[in-house]
Design a protein around this motif. Structure first.
Motif, mmCIF file in Angstrom:
data_model
loop_
_atom_site.group_PDB
_atom_site.id
_atom_site.type_symbol
_atom_site.label_atom_id
_atom_site.label_comp_id
_atom_site.label_asym_id
_atom_site.label_seq_id
_atom_site.Cartn_x
_atom_site.Cartn_y
_atom_site.Cartn_z
ATOM 1 N N LYS A 265 17.467 75.379 61.664
ATOM 2 C CA LYS A 265 17.059 75.270 60.352
ATOM 3 C C LYS A 265 17.898 74.754 59.318
ATOM 4 O O LYS A 265 17.433 73.820 58.277
ATOM 5 C CB LYS A 265 16.202 76.712 60.017
ATOM 6 N N LYS B 64 9.367 64.566 54.775
ATOM 7 C CA LYS B 64 9.635 66.042 54.342
ATOM 8 C C LYS B 64 8.551 66.940 55.011
ATOM 9 O O LYS B 64 8.953 67.923 55.572
ATOM 10 C CB LYS B 64 9.593 66.023 53.130
ATOM 11 N N TRP C 79 9.459 69.778 57.830
ATOM 12 C CA TRP C 79 9.152 71.290 57.637
ATOM 13 C C TRP C 79 8.163 71.898 58.545
ATOM 14 O O TRP C 79 8.401 73.120 58.755
ATOM 15 C CB TRP C 79 8.474 71.481 56.246
ATOM 16 N N ILE C 80 7.322 71.161 58.941
ATOM 17 C CA ILE C 80 6.273 71.589 60.100
ATOM 18 C C ILE C 80 7.075 71.812 61.242
ATOM 19 O O ILE C 80 6.992 72.950 61.979
ATOM 20 C CB ILE C 80 5.359 70.453 60.073
ATOM 21 N N ASP D 165 9.629 75.132 60.773
ATOM 22 C CA ASP D 165 8.918 76.415 60.302
ATOM 23 C C ASP D 165 7.985 76.796 61.716
ATOM 24 O O ASP D 165 8.126 77.819 61.891
ATOM 25 C CB ASP D 165 8.190 76.174 59.302
ATOM 26 N N LEU E 234 3.948 78.367 58.594
ATOM 27 C CA LEU E 234 4.683 77.358 57.527
ATOM 28 C C LEU E 234 4.759 78.085 56.528
ATOM 29 O O LEU E 234 4.206 78.760 55.702
ATOM 30 C CB LEU E 234 3.722 76.322 57.342
ATOM 31 N N GLY F 54 7.566 74.744 52.782
ATOM 32 C CA GLY F 54 6.968 73.630 53.717
ATOM 33 C C GLY F 54 5.496 73.465 53.258
ATOM 34 O O GLY F 54 5.156 72.141 53.308
#
Length: 332
Positions: free
Chosen positions: A140, A160, A164-165, A168, A212, A216
């Motif tokens: 991460k 982005k 994030w997906i 997370d 998420l 995110g």
């Protein structure tokens, strides 16, 4: 007295009965098998099957053999020998599955069950080992660092959301590609759940949920608004204005990940492995890791975390304790 059921004998008898059918009826069964296979198997499974048959056909042509079933166990054992050291043992087993399926599709006994083939595979495993090549981990910290370098262009907003997906949810690329806007389920604390309708280990669509974070969620919502996506649209699409709202291909997801992180060695699976590493580092137990990654057995997450587990093992802790004692003794 009823006869005791024996799966192997029953299979042999069924195949023998089919072999005695008229040619026209046999061809009808083979065609029906093909049609039912297309409905029963996942697209990726069918693609891999056709690849195996193509590669086996080429190998046979190069070595003067016929690839048409029934294939003799001797030919198949030679093929296994030739793949040894070039391919991982699990890949060889997948290719043998393809040959077995080829024979099943013609209602013929599978040569992959022959002892010669079994011994050839055991010999390859003994000589070359069974270690599977693992994608490099992408934790991460590295992903967030890549996100922080992105701006606010249409392309970067999409990237982005994707990053994030990936970091997370610990989802596979095929799962990420399949997410639709309606699969984003907002929660009261600002985070969201992503509904995984189908996956590699859930071929029949029982469904599961992935996490998420609040940050995110904001990134994904920003992209949805920018791209003007509707409920049935895929979340991750091409970034160009006016482009059709089609899902990104899993291979494209890997390419975007490499471009954003600047690392040529990573793939879409790297964030899944990196998530496991991060979890072991902060002391998460294996059961909670299995829930997060939606694993049905502990084998894969335990394998992903082997390096971290060694660094946190009793041996490492004993060495650390003795080093601390030595440092305190030297300072006196």
């Amino acid at each position: 007295m009823p006869r005791e059921f024996d799966r192997h004998n029953e299979r042999v008898e069924a195949l023998s009965a089919i072999s005695r059918l008229p040619s026209s009826r046999r061809h009808q069964l083979i065609e029906e098998y093909r049609q039912r296979s297309e409905n029963a198997f996942a697209h990726a499974t069918l693609r891999n099957y056709h690849m195996v048959i193509r590669l086996f056909g080429k190998w046979c042509a190069d070595h003067g053999y016929s690839p048409e079933p029934p294939v003799s166990p001797e030919i198949l054992a030679s093929w296994v020998d030739d793949m040894g050291g070039k391919l991982a043992s699990n890949t060889i087993e997948t290719r043998l599955w393809g040959i077995a399926e080829l024979h099943r599709s013609r209602f013929l006994p599978s040569p992959t069950r022959h002892r010669l083939v079994d011994l050839a595979l055991k010999g390859v495993k003994r000589k070359y080992g069974t270690t599977q090549r693992q994608a490099p981990a992408l934790g991460k910290k590295d992903v967030i660092h890549a996100i922080d370098r992105l701006g606010s262009s249409r392309l970067e907003l999409r990237d982005k959301a994707m990053l994030w997906i990936m970091t997370d949810s610990w989802c596979r690329s095929s799962e990420v590609s399949a997410f639709k806007v309606k699969n984003l389920l907002r929660q009261d604390d600002g985070s969201s759940l992503l509904y995984v309708s189908r996956s590699k280990t859930d071929q029949y669509g029982e469904g599961a949920y992935a996490y998420l974070s609040a940050k995110g969620t904001l990134a994904v919502l920003a992209w949805i608004e920018e791209a003007k996506l509707k409920a049935d649209d895929p979340i991750l699409t091409k970034s160009q204005k006016g482009a059709q709202h089609l899902p990104l291909d899993p291979a494209t997801i890997s390419r975007i990940l490499r471009r954003c992180t600047g690392r040529k060695d990573v793939s879409a699976h790297s964030t899944r492995i990196g998530g496991v590493h991060d979890a072991f580092r902060i002391g998460c137990d294996l059961s909670s890791i299995m829930v997060a990654g939606r694993w049905t057995s502990p084998e894969m997450p335990a394998r992903y975390g082997r390096k971290i587990s060694a660094q946190q093992s009793a041996a490492a802790k004993v060495s650390e304790a003795f080093n601390q004692v030595a440092m305190e003794s030297d300072s006196k």
